[in-house]
Design an enzyme around this catalytic site. Sequence first.
Site, mmCIF file in Angstrom:
data_model
loop_
_atom_site.group_PDB
_atom_site.id
_atom_site.type_symbol
_atom_site.label_atom_id
_atom_site.label_comp_id
_atom_site.label_asym_id
_atom_site.label_seq_id
_atom_site.Cartn_x
_atom_site.Cartn_y
_atom_site.Cartn_z
ATOM 1 C CG ASP A 1 -0.304 -0.376 2.509
ATOM 2 O OD1 ASP A 1 0.751 -1.036 2.506
ATOM 3 O OD2 ASP A 1 -0.845 0.004 3.551
ATOM 4 C CD GLU B 1 7.225 2.590 6.622
ATOM 5 O OE1 GLU B 1 6.565 1.539 6.644
ATOM 6 O OE2 GLU B 1 6.705 3.717 6.573
#
Length: 509
Positions: free
Chosen positions: A288, A466
Amino acid sequence: MHIQTLAPAERLSSRQVTSLRVYIKATWQTLSRSLIHILEAARDEKVEHCPGQTWPVYISAQENRQSVEQALKAALSPEEYAQIDLRVLPDDPEAITEHGLLYLPHDYVVPGGRFNEMYGWDSYFILLGLLRDGELAMAQSMVDQLVYQVQHYGKVLNANRTYMLNRSQPPVLSLMVLKLFKYTQNRQWLRSVLPALEHYYAYWMSEPHLEPTTGLSRYHALGHGPAPEVVCSERDEAGHTHYDRVCQYYRHHAVPDYDLTRFYDAEQDCLTEQFYIGDRSMRESGFDISDRFGPFSADIVHHVPVCLNVLLYRMERDIARIHALLRQPKAVETWNSRSEMRRQLIDRYLWDPEAGLYFDYNVHQGQRRVYEFATTFMPLWAGIASEEQASQVQENLWKFEAPGGLLTSTHISGNQWDAPFGWAPLQLFAVQGLNRYQFKMDARRLAQKFVSMVIQEFEQSGTLVEKYDIERCSADVSDEIHFGYSSNEVGFGWTNGVVLEFLAMMGMA
């Protein structure tokens, strides 16, 4: 063509590696959640909450409420317990009007930053790091909490929040079970988790996740309307939500990838329910957001994707392996037959011999979607590709390789799961896949590039994050991301795990 400069991992000093490893070891404690942390875990910046109100914590109707209350009272101070509102989960998730944390009885590790809950596929890469770091008890608890999710919430969840009850994430539970079993050799435990694994497999093999015309599976989340966490938290400086920005894009751009009227009502200037189904399903995919299934992946439910079906192939092989360990030969034959059928279907629908890459298959159009994405290396990781297919994929490596490792795709879209960004999970799949087919120099070079970039950024910021800009070898990515959330979260669970795997591979653990 990208310059395949060898990252200078050989020049990394023992001090640099030691400093990084000390940081990672410490973050497992920082990122750990247990009952004594349940108030911290219940606090969720991704949904609206009025100051002074209690934080809802939901338990399964199968749970013993009295026992849970006693466990929480033993773990928390009276002041902390007073801030928790323990509720029994209703049968219909759509009936929930105040979202909250889903109870898990034991310890787990969260990814970090705004992701203050246990995520489905993040947990596999976290597990790898925990095992490399000797955190066996936490690794065991992580797997047990995912099994608990299947038993009490019906599947491995996107994450343990009520607004994610209607979607899962890429299936990695069988990988985790066998990886942990390698360390424990506990056959009794292995037997005990097998029903949950097979139940979770059935989730992906039932409609709407089963795509009947191909026999393969797809992402297809349930529920209605926009994702609550997106409405509340993914806002820009002007206060516009991600969905506002999507509407603006649709207003001003032609979209040749799909019939836009299915997703956007131009007369009302609003997104349709079909868009929100695609949006939630895109979040179930874990990617996403990208334009892999058309802008914002809105058309995802009409595709059978490479990543999901490769992971289901591995799940079938893993369950066969578990039955073999439990000496159940008939079941081994059944599960091996399922994996072989899936391998053939992947070869038929997802392999493109002209491009020499694996592509997702658009069922609506009856053809592969030619969108170069790093999931093309996953069939190598799983051992699905023939030697010739693996060689063709390797010949296309230059399209994805960049100074910091592997680009997620070859497309710049303003979304974080496209170029120029790179993510730890896809680095691992590619490196292990290339290594499996004896492209060892390529595998080592990619691993070295990624680790060198991570260490370079770690020395500047003191953190792991991340995602990275793989072209610029930078963790400073916010200005390049125009949709979804643009922050780069600190922690970070799966980066920790993949870096430790690569250090071990390079003999630097």
